[in-house]
Enzyme design. Structure first.
Site, PDB file in Angstrom:
ATOM      1  N   GLY A   1       2.809   2.269  10.684  1.00 13.20           N
ATOM      2  CA  GLY A   1       3.906   3.531  10.707  1.00 13.20           C
ATOM      3  C   GLY A   1       4.597   3.926  11.750  1.00 13.20           C
ATOM      4  O   GLY A   1       5.258   4.910  11.821  1.00 13.20           O
TER       5      GLY A   1
ATOM      6  N   GLU B   1      -4.997  -4.722  10.574  1.00 13.09           N
ATOM      7  CA  GLU B   1      -4.016  -3.851  10.658  1.00 13.09           C
ATOM      8  C   GLU B   1      -4.278  -3.189  11.963  1.00 13.09           C
ATOM      9  O   GLU B   1      -4.853  -2.171  12.258  1.00 13.09           O
ATOM     10  CB  GLU B   1      -3.974  -2.769   9.937  1.00 13.09           C
ATOM     11  CG  GLU B   1      -3.755  -3.337   8.320  1.00 13.09           C
ATOM     12  CD  GLU B   1      -3.159  -2.160   7.341  1.00 13.09           C
ATOM     13  OE1 GLU B   1      -2.108  -2.502   6.901  1.00 13.09           O
ATOM     14  OE2 GLU B   1      -3.732  -1.274   7.136  1.00 13.09           O
TER      15      GLU B   1
ATOM     16  N   HIS C   1      -9.362   1.345   5.213  1.00 15.19           N
ATOM     17  CA  HIS C   1      -8.121   1.392   5.913  1.00 15.19           C
ATOM     18  C   HIS C   1      -8.422   2.346   6.939  1.00 15.19           C
ATOM     19  O   HIS C   1      -9.106   2.961   6.934  1.00 15.19           O
ATOM     20  CB  HIS C   1      -6.971   2.065   4.768  1.00 15.19           C
ATOM     21  CG  HIS C   1      -5.697   1.923   5.376  1.00 15.19           C
ATOM     22  ND1 HIS C   1      -5.516   2.903   6.174  1.00 15.19           N
ATOM     23  CD2 HIS C   1      -4.758   0.978   5.219  1.00 15.19           C
ATOM     24  CE1 HIS C   1      -3.976   2.559   6.386  1.00 15.19           C
ATOM     25  NE2 HIS C   1      -3.511   1.541   5.980  1.00 15.19           N
TER      26      HIS C   1
ATOM     27  N   SER D   1       3.850  -1.966  10.373  1.00 11.57           N
ATOM     28  CA  SER D   1       5.381  -1.849  10.491  1.00 11.57           C
ATOM     29  C   SER D   1       6.079  -3.399  10.081  1.00 11.57           C
ATOM     30  O   SER D   1       6.880  -3.908  10.697  1.00 11.57           O
ATOM     31  CB  SER D   1       6.025  -1.624  11.638  1.00 11.57           C
ATOM     32  OG  SER D   1       5.221  -0.233  12.035  1.00 11.57           O
TER      33      SER D   1
ATOM     34  N   GLU E   1      -6.674   4.761   8.100  1.00 12.25           N
ATOM     35  CA  GLU E   1      -6.627   6.163   7.764  1.00 12.25           C
ATOM     36  C   GLU E   1      -7.965   6.789   7.049  1.00 12.25           C
ATOM     37  O   GLU E   1      -8.277   7.879   7.161  1.00 12.25           O
ATOM     38  CB  GLU E   1      -5.380   6.293   6.857  1.00 12.25           C
ATOM     39  CG  GLU E   1      -4.103   6.100   7.705  1.00 12.25           C
ATOM     40  CD  GLU E   1      -2.955   5.782   6.754  1.00 12.25           C
ATOM     41  OE1 GLU E   1      -2.624   5.836   5.378  1.00 12.25           O
ATOM     42  OE2 GLU E   1      -1.656   5.001   7.599  1.00 12.25           O
TER      43      GLU E   1
ATOM     44  N   LYS F   1       0.259   4.320   0.023  1.00  9.51           N
ATOM     45  CA  LYS F   1      -0.611   5.448   0.370  1.00  9.51           C
ATOM     46  C   LYS F   1      -0.045   6.695  -0.692  1.00  9.51           C
ATOM     47  O   LYS F   1      -0.053   6.384  -1.861  1.00  9.51           O
ATOM     48  CB  LYS F   1      -0.040   5.522   1.885  1.00  9.51           C
ATOM     49  CG  LYS F   1      -0.154   4.352   2.603  1.00  9.51           C
ATOM     50  CD  LYS F   1       0.090   4.819   4.068  1.00  9.51           C
ATOM     51  CE  LYS F   1      -0.301   3.055   4.884  1.00  9.51           C
ATOM     52  NZ  LYS F   1      -0.103   3.267   6.356  1.00  9.51           N
TER      53      LYS F   1
ATOM     54  N   ASN G   1       0.883  -1.144   0.053  1.00  7.66           N
ATOM     55  CA  ASN G   1      -0.036  -0.051  -0.112  1.00  7.66           C
ATOM     56  C   ASN G   1       0.867   1.441   0.057  1.00  7.66           C
ATOM     57  O   ASN G   1       1.325   1.670   1.120  1.00  7.66           O
ATOM     58  CB  ASN G   1      -0.949  -0.187   1.204  1.00  7.66           C
ATOM     59  CG  ASN G   1      -1.669   1.159   1.367  1.00  7.66           C
ATOM     60  OD1 ASN G   1      -1.785   1.989   0.488  1.00  7.66           O
ATOM     61  ND2 ASN G   1      -2.361   1.199   2.741  1.00  7.66           N
TER      62      ASN G   1
HETATM   63  P1  13P Z   1       3.288   0.498   7.507  1.00 11.06           P
HETATM   64  O1  13P Z   1       3.583  -0.760   7.022  1.00 11.06           O
HETATM   65  O2  13P Z   1       4.051   1.849   7.011  1.00 11.06           O
HETATM   66  O3  13P Z   1       3.271   0.470   9.160  1.00 11.06           O
HETATM   67  O4  13P Z   1       1.916   0.899   7.104  1.00 11.06           O
HETATM   68  C1  13P Z   1       0.853  -0.428   7.241  1.00 11.06           C
HETATM   69  C2  13P Z   1      -0.340   0.051   6.387  1.00 11.06           C
HETATM   70  O5  13P Z   1      -0.993   0.924   6.842  1.00 11.06           O
HETATM   71  C3  13P Z   1      -0.581  -0.669   5.270  1.00 11.06           C
HETATM   72  O6  13P Z   1      -1.737  -0.504   4.813  1.00 11.06           O
END
Ligand code: 13P
Length: 252
Positions: free
Chosen positions: A173, A167, A95, A212, A97, A11, A9
């Site tokens: 992150g 997740e 997601h 992560s 976010e 982003k 992903n």
């Molecule tokens: P990270 O791998 O940067 O922690 O992000 C995970 C994520 O949100 C994947 O959708």
């Protein structure tokens, strides 16, 4: 036997030039083996150009979001058939976010899930708890509410053509990965919730871990019985980092 899915992903990262280098690095470095599939999810403006790079390769294409509507006056939105049109196989829905920053509700996420699926796109349904929710002991309730929005709207059968991504929000992150045992516990819970309605189907559903994930912690996570791959943010932006996770899947 479930295949691993290793999904990047991206982003809101990338550019035409950077994506071209990243995708060619991935396409040319896919490890040998048959037990896994790779997927990249670039930002919308780059879907078509990345599609032309991954066509005919072992790498699939996905979007990071999708509208629950088919067409019309929805400024800024992207319809499921448009994703099919540019060569997408998957779309991430719900997601954390999107839920936290853009206020998407579980009902809206369920509508996106079903709209994507109706167009022939495999939805990747993201679920996960915040740190406060984990500390309050409500992890399973939070996950159940997010899953039940789809189960309640359409029943368990729709999960035959869908992927789930667990997740934990506190691991996204932050560099703070869930331990393999913590992740496995929630993955097992998710599968059991589906199995309560259809045990055969539940055995086949891919449940990815996200938060992560990187080359170093992927082997430990991927060897857990209910973890079927990863949804990877930061480590999907560099071909060698992403391929290290693919390699872990190839070895598992
Ligand atoms: P990270 O791998 O940067 O922690 O992000 C995970 C994520 O949100 C994947 O959708």
């Amino acid at each position: 036997m479930r295949q691993f899915l290793i999904a990047g992903n991206w982003k809101m990262n990338g550019s035409l030039a950077a994506n071209e280098a990243l995708v060619s690095g991935i396409v040319n470095g896919v490890p040998d083996g048959a037990g896994f599939r790779l997927l990249v999810c670039p930002p919308f403006p780059y879907l078509a150009s990345v599609a032309s790079q991954v066509t005919g390769s072992a790498v699939a294409l996905g979007a990071q979001n999708v509208s629950e509507h088919d067409s019309g006056a929805f400024t800024g939105e992207t319809a499921p058939f448009m994703l099919v049109d540019v060569g997408c196989d998957y779309a991430i829905v719900g997601h954390s976010e999107r839920r936290a920053i853009y206020g998407e509700t579980s009902e809206q996420v369920a509508a996106k899930f079903l709209a994507a699926q109706a167009a022939g796109i495999t939805p990747i349904l993201c679920v996960g708890e915040t740190l406060e929710e984990r500390e309050a002991g409500t992890t399973e309730q939070v996950i159940d509410e997010q899953l039940d929005a789809v189960l309640g709207a359409a029943g368990v059968d729709v999960f035959a053509a869908a992927v789930i991504a667990y997740e934990p929000v506190w691991a996204i992150g932050t560099g703070m990965t869930a331990t393999p045992e913590q992740a496995q516990e929630v993955h097992r819970h998710i599968r059991a919730r589906l199995a309560a309605q259809d045990a055969n189907l539940a055995e086949k559903v891919q449940i990815l871990y996200g938060g992560s994930m990187k080359g170093e912690n992927a082997p430990g996570l991927l060897c857990m019985p209910d973890i079927d791959g990863g949804l990877i943010g930061g480590a999907s932006l560099k071909a060698s980092d992403f391929l290290a996770i693919a390699e872990a899947a190839a070895q598992s």
